[in-house]
Each structure stands twice: as C-alpha cells, then as structure tokens.
Write a protein that holds these residues in place. Structure first.
Motif, PDB file in Angstrom:
ATOM      1  N   SER A  35      66.823  69.024   9.940  1.00 28.13           N
ATOM      2  CA  SER A  35      66.784  68.075   8.947  1.00 28.13           C
ATOM      3  C   SER A  35      66.189  66.800   9.252  1.00 28.13           C
ATOM      4  CB  SER A  35      68.364  67.757   8.450  1.00 28.13           C
ATOM      5  OG  SER A  35      68.214  66.870   7.471  1.00 28.13           O
ATOM      6  N   VAL A  36      66.573  66.298  10.385  1.00 28.74           N
ATOM      7  CA  VAL A  36      65.643  65.050  10.944  1.00 28.74           C
ATOM      8  C   VAL A  36      64.114  65.333  11.155  1.00 28.74           C
ATOM      9  CG1 VAL A  36      65.366  63.575  12.841  1.00 28.74           C
ATOM     10  CG2 VAL A  36      67.731  64.131  12.097  1.00 28.74           C
ATOM     11  N   PHE A  37      63.859  66.672  11.476  1.00 34.84           N
ATOM     12  CA  PHE A  37      62.307  66.755  11.491  1.00 34.84           C
ATOM     13  C   PHE A  37      61.523  66.888  10.189  1.00 34.84           C
ATOM     14  CE2 PHE A  37      59.096  70.308  11.413  1.00 34.84           C
ATOM     15  CZ  PHE A  37      58.177  69.856  12.009  1.00 34.84           C
ATOM     16  N   LEU A  38      62.482  67.334   9.419  1.00 28.00           N
ATOM     17  CA  LEU A  38      61.921  67.572   8.081  1.00 28.00           C
ATOM     18  C   LEU A  38      61.849  66.201   7.048  1.00 28.00           C
ATOM     19  CD1 LEU A  38      60.775  70.026   6.477  1.00 28.00           C
ATOM     20  CD2 LEU A  38      63.056  70.393   5.243  1.00 28.00           C
ATOM     21  N   THR A  39      62.896  65.528   7.142  1.00 21.00           N
ATOM     22  CA  THR A  39      62.958  64.315   6.553  1.00 21.00           C
ATOM     23  C   THR A  39      62.566  62.978   7.096  1.00 21.00           C
ATOM     24  OG1 THR A  39      65.267  64.032   6.869  1.00 21.00           O
ATOM     25  CG2 THR A  39      64.689  65.372   5.220  1.00 21.00           C
ATOM     26  N   ASP A  40      62.389  62.967   8.178  1.00 18.59           N
ATOM     27  CA  ASP A  40      62.101  61.758   9.133  1.00 18.59           C
ATOM     28  C   ASP A  40      63.202  60.604   8.591  1.00 18.59           C
ATOM     29  OD1 ASP A  40      59.873  62.439  10.623  1.00 18.59           O
ATOM     30  OD2 ASP A  40      58.369  61.616   9.303  1.00 18.59           O
ATOM     31  N   ASP A  41      64.333  60.824   8.787  1.00 15.88           N
ATOM     32  CA  ASP A  41      65.377  59.954   8.253  1.00 15.88           C
ATOM     33  C   ASP A  41      65.900  59.207   9.584  1.00 15.88           C
ATOM     34  OD1 ASP A  41      67.517  58.326   7.150  1.00 15.88           O
ATOM     35  OD2 ASP A  41      68.236  59.770   6.006  1.00 15.88           O
ATOM     36  N   PRO A  42      65.487  57.750   9.737  1.00 14.65           N
ATOM     37  CA  PRO A  42      66.069  57.376  10.851  1.00 14.65           C
ATOM     38  C   PRO A  42      67.660  57.389  11.129  1.00 14.65           C
ATOM     39  CG  PRO A  42      64.610  55.897   9.825  1.00 14.65           C
ATOM     40  CD  PRO A  42      64.777  56.793   8.993  1.00 14.65           C
ATOM     41  N   ARG A  43      68.305  57.395   9.803  1.00 20.73           N
ATOM     42  CA  ARG A  43      69.920  57.095   9.904  1.00 20.73           C
ATOM     43  C   ARG A  43      70.362  58.521  10.474  1.00 20.73           C
ATOM     44  NH1 ARG A  43      70.841  55.455   4.033  1.00 20.73           N
ATOM     45  NH2 ARG A  43      69.266  56.912   3.704  1.00 20.73           N
ATOM     46  N   ASP A  44      69.749  59.774  10.020  1.00 21.56           N
ATOM     47  CA  ASP A  44      70.013  61.013  10.609  1.00 21.56           C
ATOM     48  C   ASP A  44      69.733  61.148  12.207  1.00 21.56           C
ATOM     49  OD1 ASP A  44      71.298  61.886   8.311  1.00 21.56           O
ATOM     50  OD2 ASP A  44      69.735  62.880   7.442  1.00 21.56           O
ATOM     51  N   ALA A  45      68.573  60.446  12.419  1.00 21.36           N
ATOM     52  CA  ALA A  45      68.088  60.714  13.852  1.00 21.36           C
ATOM     53  C   ALA A  45      69.144  59.959  14.830  1.00 21.36           C
ATOM     54  CB  ALA A  45      66.647  59.860  13.945  1.00 21.36           C
ATOM     55  N   ILE A  91      61.048  59.567  15.932  1.00 18.63           N
ATOM     56  CA  ILE A  91      61.190  58.979  14.478  1.00 18.63           C
ATOM     57  C   ILE A  91      61.966  57.650  14.725  1.00 18.63           C
ATOM     58  CG2 ILE A  91      62.576  59.236  12.436  1.00 18.63           C
ATOM     59  CD1 ILE A  91      62.484  62.253  13.173  1.00 18.63           C
ATOM     60  N   LEU A  92      62.779  57.499  15.683  1.00 14.86           N
ATOM     61  CA  LEU A  92      63.464  56.118  15.970  1.00 14.86           C
ATOM     62  C   LEU A  92      62.529  55.422  16.883  1.00 14.86           C
ATOM     63  CD1 LEU A  92      66.744  57.345  17.472  1.00 14.86           C
ATOM     64  CD2 LEU A  92      66.464  56.376  15.221  1.00 14.86           C
ATOM     65  N   GLU A  93      61.332  55.808  17.578  1.00  9.08           N
ATOM     66  CA  GLU A  93      60.483  54.886  18.067  1.00  9.08           C
ATOM     67  C   GLU A  93      59.659  54.378  17.013  1.00  9.08           C
ATOM     68  OE1 GLU A  93      57.344  54.971  21.540  1.00  9.08           O
ATOM     69  OE2 GLU A  93      58.412  56.829  21.214  1.00  9.08           O
ATOM     70  N   ASN A  94      59.279  55.133  16.088  1.00  8.31           N
ATOM     71  CA  ASN A  94      58.396  54.790  15.014  1.00  8.31           C
ATOM     72  C   ASN A  94      58.878  53.621  13.964  1.00  8.31           C
ATOM     73  OD1 ASN A  94      56.229  56.309  15.824  1.00  8.31           O
ATOM     74  ND2 ASN A  94      56.802  57.969  14.488  1.00  8.31           N
ATOM     75  N   SER A  95      60.270  53.885  13.733  1.00  6.86           N
ATOM     76  CA  SER A  95      61.162  52.975  13.197  1.00  6.86           C
ATOM     77  C   SER A  95      61.381  51.734  13.976  1.00  6.86           C
ATOM     78  CB  SER A  95      62.519  53.628  12.690  1.00  6.86           C
ATOM     79  OG  SER A  95      62.116  55.024  11.822  1.00  6.86           O
ATOM     80  N   GLY A  96      61.102  51.393  15.047  1.00  6.64           N
ATOM     81  CA  GLY A  96      61.360  50.223  15.844  1.00  6.64           C
ATOM     82  C   GLY A  96      63.026  50.195  16.235  1.00  6.64           C
ATOM     83  N   VAL A  97      63.655  51.168  16.100  1.00  6.59           N
ATOM     84  CA  VAL A  97      65.030  51.454  16.453  1.00  6.59           C
ATOM     85  C   VAL A  97      65.211  51.468  18.066  1.00  6.59           C
ATOM     86  CG1 VAL A  97      67.336  52.380  16.113  1.00  6.59           C
ATOM     87  CG2 VAL A  97      65.533  51.938  14.087  1.00  6.59           C
ATOM     88  N   LEU A  98      64.283  52.438  18.521  1.00 13.26           N
ATOM     89  CA  LEU A  98      64.533  52.840  19.936  1.00 13.26           C
ATOM     90  C   LEU A  98      64.075  51.506  20.951  1.00 13.26           C
ATOM     91  CD1 LEU A  98      65.755  55.257  21.374  1.00 13.26           C
ATOM     92  CD2 LEU A  98      63.069  56.029  21.833  1.00 13.26           C
TER      93      LEU A  98
END
Length: 562
Positions: A461-471, A531-538
């Motif tokens: 699901s994370v791969f398909l949606t790119d959702d940071p919360r699920d990541a 995904i988290l790296e692109n979102s600036g979360v990691l």
C-alpha cells in the motif's frame, strides 16, 4: 550538391525540432494529458476533441496513438473511444500544419534565445523543460525558413525539375513516396510542412503536392502500426483502426484532388496554403464522416486482430506494454502494475509457509519454491523494461518513482529468495526428519508470520500510494518486529534450558526461521525510507549526537589531554 545537402540538413532540423517539442511536452504535461484523455471518453465527440487538443500540444498524432494504445492495452479505455480520439488527433496535426505554414520565422530567434536561457538557468526543472520546448519550436521555424531557401536554390537545377516532373503522371507513386517519407521522418507534420514549402517554391507542382499529402497521412497511420508491432494485441488494435480510417480517407479524397484544384484553386493563390488547407480538409472530412462508424471499425479491427484467449503469461495479462515506453508516465504506471503482481506472488509464497509448517505439506512446499522462479523472472522483466525508459525524458518526480520501482522489485525478489530458503529448510529439517515445533514455539512462529504478512500488505500500500503516514507506520513495525524476534529467541533459549524435547530437536530450524522472517520484514520496511526521505520526515543520521563523544576511542578526557 551543396543545395541538396542544405535541404536535407533543414529537413533533419525540422524533424529534430518536432521531436524536441513532443518529448519535452510529454515530460512536462504527461500526467495531465493522461488525465484529459482518461476523462474525455464519455462519448465519441468529447474524445475526438481531446485528441485535437493533446495532439496540438504534442505535435504528433503518432505520439497520441502510442499513448492511447497503452490505455487500451491496460483496459483504461475502450477501442471505440480510442479510435474517436485518433480522429481528433489527426485533425489536431492538420491544425498545427496550418499554424506553422504561416511565415513565423521572426519568432524563431526569440523562441531559441528564451529557450536557451531557461534551459541553462533551470536545468532538470519544469522551466528548463519549457525552455527545451521553445528551442524545439524555434528550430522548427528556423528549419522551415531554411527549407524555403534551399528549395528556391534547387528550383534553378534542370535535373531536379526533370526528376520531380516525373511524379505528376502517377498518383499512386506520389502517395507511396509521401507515405515513405512520413514513416522515415517519424512525423507526418514535418513532411506536410516540407511538402507545402516545396510547392510554394515551385519545386513540385500543387497537383503533385496534394498527392504527397495523401501519402503523408497514410504514412502516419503506417508508422503507428509499425511502432506497435511487438506490443500486446490490445495495443495494436488502435493503430490498425486508425490505419483503416486513413485508407478510407485516402479512398474518399483521391477523386477529390482534381475537384479541389478546380474549385478551390482559383480562390487560394498561395501554393503552401493550398497544401495545408487540403491537409486540414482531408482530416476534417474524415473526422466528420467516420466518427459515426467508430463502433463498426472497432468490430472489424477486433475481427482482423482478435485478442488471443491466452496471450498472457501463466494465464495473466502482462502490463509491461512496449508501446507505452514513448510516454514515460504511462510506462511507469505499467511497471508499477507489474511490480504489484510480483508482490502478489511473494505474498502467496509467504502465506503458504505457515500451511507447510502446520500440515507438513511437502507438495505445497515444492510448489511454492517453484514460484520463486516467477518472482525472479518478473524482477528481470521489470528491470529491463525500466532501463528502456529514457532517464532524460523523466522529470524529477518521475525519476524518483523510477528508482522506487527498481528498489521495490529488488526487495520483493530478495524476499522471494528468503521464503524459498525457509521452505527448503522446513522440507529438510522438519518434514523429512519427522520433527515438530513445541506448542509455544509454533504459536510464536504463527504470530510472527501473521505480522509479516500484514506488514507486506502495508508495504504494498505504501509503495502504491506514497502516503508518508502509512510509511511511518510501516517503519514503526520494523522496531516492533525486531523486539518480537529478540523476545521469542530468548523464549526459545529458556525452553532449551528446561530440556523441552521438541525445542531441542528443532532449535536450529526455529532460530533460523525467526531470523529469516526478521530479515524479510526489514526488506519490507525498507519501502518506507525513500518516501519518508522525500517528505523530509527521515533524519539524515539516526545516531544521537550527544552520545558520540562518549563513544570516541580516546574519550573526551584523552582528547583534552592531547
């Protein structure tokens, strides 16, 4: 000879400019163009209008045909709607020919200058790609002016005039030559503009030019058919249907060439205008007359090119459509769908592990191990397909998605290998040896297995949606799973201390099994990192900075003493 070489160079520059505009427009607007086409298939008329707009932007009905073919192959559009889009696409090409037939050479230096400035200042950004589009438009206008100049020089040669005069007596030869030129140049628009320029320079007569235009239209249909020869049958149906329209259009307009010259010629004194107006009229009449028969043409095409009942791999439709490679955003979608199938195969293998353990099912174990060959083949196919996508044609977001797909398929392939090793160990160390896990050990393995399957589904699901919360949730599962593995390893050691017979017999298998499950879980959780790296979360570094001086080889005190 020099004038001929200049003409050929100008033609090459015209084709190259068209290629630049098409490629970078897809790069900038690819996703939006897909949405426009997907949302406009409610009826044939809106589908045709969307084809006009998209082709006006892409400067190529062939590019539109490849996009639409990919949609049909993926089941996103019916063949009837796709054929209606293609009628509009051909009309869009003729509209652009009308526009470029005007003397817009004064815009060429402006477009090239602004385009180069944007490209140099903002490379690999949307502004940079817009700059490349402007450069392409400027080169097209410059090439047309060079074609006019070179053609004017060629008209002075008696040999050239004698050669081209031979075309005036054979309409079939004119159509054939126009079709061949269109296929070779990969652009009917460029060839129509060239024909108009040659006619205006009196290199060819208007009568011959109109026959060449008919051939150029036929050639654009042939080009799409040739380009999709190795594509799935569904993708080849659209170009074939479009070619049927082209043949019907040429058959309808062929008798009208003399009528056009007789009744329209006296009112249009410019030869270039005569040619492009004829090209526009050809496609406009074809769209109006044939849009009502798209359903029948679709039936003929399905009869001539039926979809085999088993044109799939292992009874499954393949998603790696070669015709989509011309449109990177569509090709990436195809790769994602194939990667999801690879993950489905891995999930089937993983879910079957518990049944093998509980039921000592040797046949199932061997069957699941063979599925790893499918996982490996899918990984290889997806990887090869992605390497065929031009990295230069990808914008920053698409480039990141390209890397994510590669990473995901590698992880799935490695998980498949882990599951295969687990099954092989169970077969040798448990089933054939007749050993059983202890009741507590079996409960622990079942719990870890259930968590792993759930995490795999979350990872997909994370791969398909790119959702940071699920990541984030998936990454939290990595810590939880690691703690679970340590806890159950300690529990097993305690059972060994208590002299549990089943635990002693399966000790090696038990510890290896929970360790392999943990390794598979780590690969699943790795999906979350980009995904988290692109979102600036990691965070870039997980080490606690305040702990670093304490762990230094000589310690803070030693450092001060030095």
């Amino acid at each position: 000879m020099t004038h001929l070489l200049n003409l050929l160079a100008a033609i090459a520059l015209l084709v190259w400019g068209t290629h630049l505009v098409r490629k970078d427009t897809l790069r900038v607007l690819g996703a939006n163009l897909r949405k426009i086409l997907a949302q406009s298939v409610g009826n044939r008329f809106t589908a045709a209008m969307s084809g006009v707009g998209v082709t006006a932007l892409l400067q190529s009905s062939t590019a539109t045909a490849l996009i639409i073919s990919a949609f049909v192959a993926q089941g996103l559009m019916t063949l009837t709607s796709a054929l209606a889009v293609m009628l509009g696409a051909d009309l869009g090409t003729s509209l652009m020919a009308l526009l470029f037939s005007r003397d817009l050479s004064w815009l060429s230096p402006l477009f090239i200058f602004v385009g180069v400035v944007l490209f140099i200042a903002k490379q690999s950004t949307t502004a940079g790609y817009v700059g490349r589009i402007l450069i392409g438009l400027g080169l097209m206008l410059l090439a047309l002016s060079l074609v006019r100049a070179s053609a004017n020089e060629l008209t002075q040669s008696e040999a050239v005039r004698a050669l081209l005069a031979s075309l005036s007596s054979d309409r079939l030869l004119e159509i054939t030559l126009g079709a061949v030129l269109s296929v070779l140049s990969y652009s009917s628009l460029a060839i129509v503009l060239l024909i108009a320029t040659l006619a205006n320079s009196q290199v060819v007569t208007v009568d011959v030019a109109l026959g060449l235009v008919l051939g150029a239209n036929l050639g654009s249909g042939l080009l799409a058919v040739i380009t999709t020869l190795r594509s799935p049958v569904e993708a080849r149906q659209v170009p074939l249907g479009n070619l049927v329209f082209k043949v019907l259009g040429v058959a309808l307009m062929l008798p009208g060439v003399d009528l056009w010259l007789r009744y329209v010629g006296p009112y249009v004194h410019d030869a270039a205008n005569m040619v492009v107006l004829f090209h526009f009229t050809f496609n406009a009449l074809a769209a109006m007359c044939l849009i009502g028969v798209t359903q029948w043409v679709a039936r003929w095409v399905k009869y001539l090119l039926p979809v085999p009942q088993n044109n799939t791999i292992n009874g499954r439709q393949r998603h790696l459509d070669p015709s989509a490679l011309a449109t990177p955003s569509v090709a990436l979608s195809c790769a994602v769908r194939e990667a999801m199938h690879q993950a489905d195969v891995v999930e089937t293998m993983l879910r079957g592990v518990l049944d093998v353990i509980k039921n000592n099912d040797l046949a199932l174990a061997q069957s699941l191990q063979k599925m790893d060959d499918t996982v490996d083949r899918l990984h290889s196919d997806i990887k090869y397909y992605l390497t065929r996508i031009s990295r230069e044609a990808l914008n920053e977001k698409e480039g990141q998605r390209w890397a994510d797909i590669i990473s995901f398929t590698i992880n799935m392939e490695q998980i498949g290998d882990i599951v295969e090793r687990i099954l092989a160990d169970i077969e040798v160390k448990k089933i054939r040896s007749g050993r059983e896990f202890s009741q507590a050990g079996m409960a622990e393995i079942s719990e870890m297995h259930a968590n792993l399957v759930n995490n795999l589904r979350l990872g997909m699901s994370v791969f398909l949606t790119d959702d940071p919360r699920d990541a984030i949730k998936l990454l939290e599962e990595k810590t939880r799973f690691r703690d679970l593995e340590l806890k159950y390893a300690n529990n097993h050691i305690n059972r060994l201390s208590d002299k549990s017979l089943h635990s002693m017999e399966t000790s090696s298998l038990h510890l290896d099994l929970i360790s392999e499950l943990k390794r598979a879980n780590s690969l699943i959780c790795a999906i979350a990192y980009p995904i988290l790296e692109n979102s600036g979360v990691l965070a870039p570094n997980r080490l606690r900075q305040q702990a670093l001086p304490e762990l230094a080889p000589d310690g803070p005190a030693s450092a001060q003493s030095r």
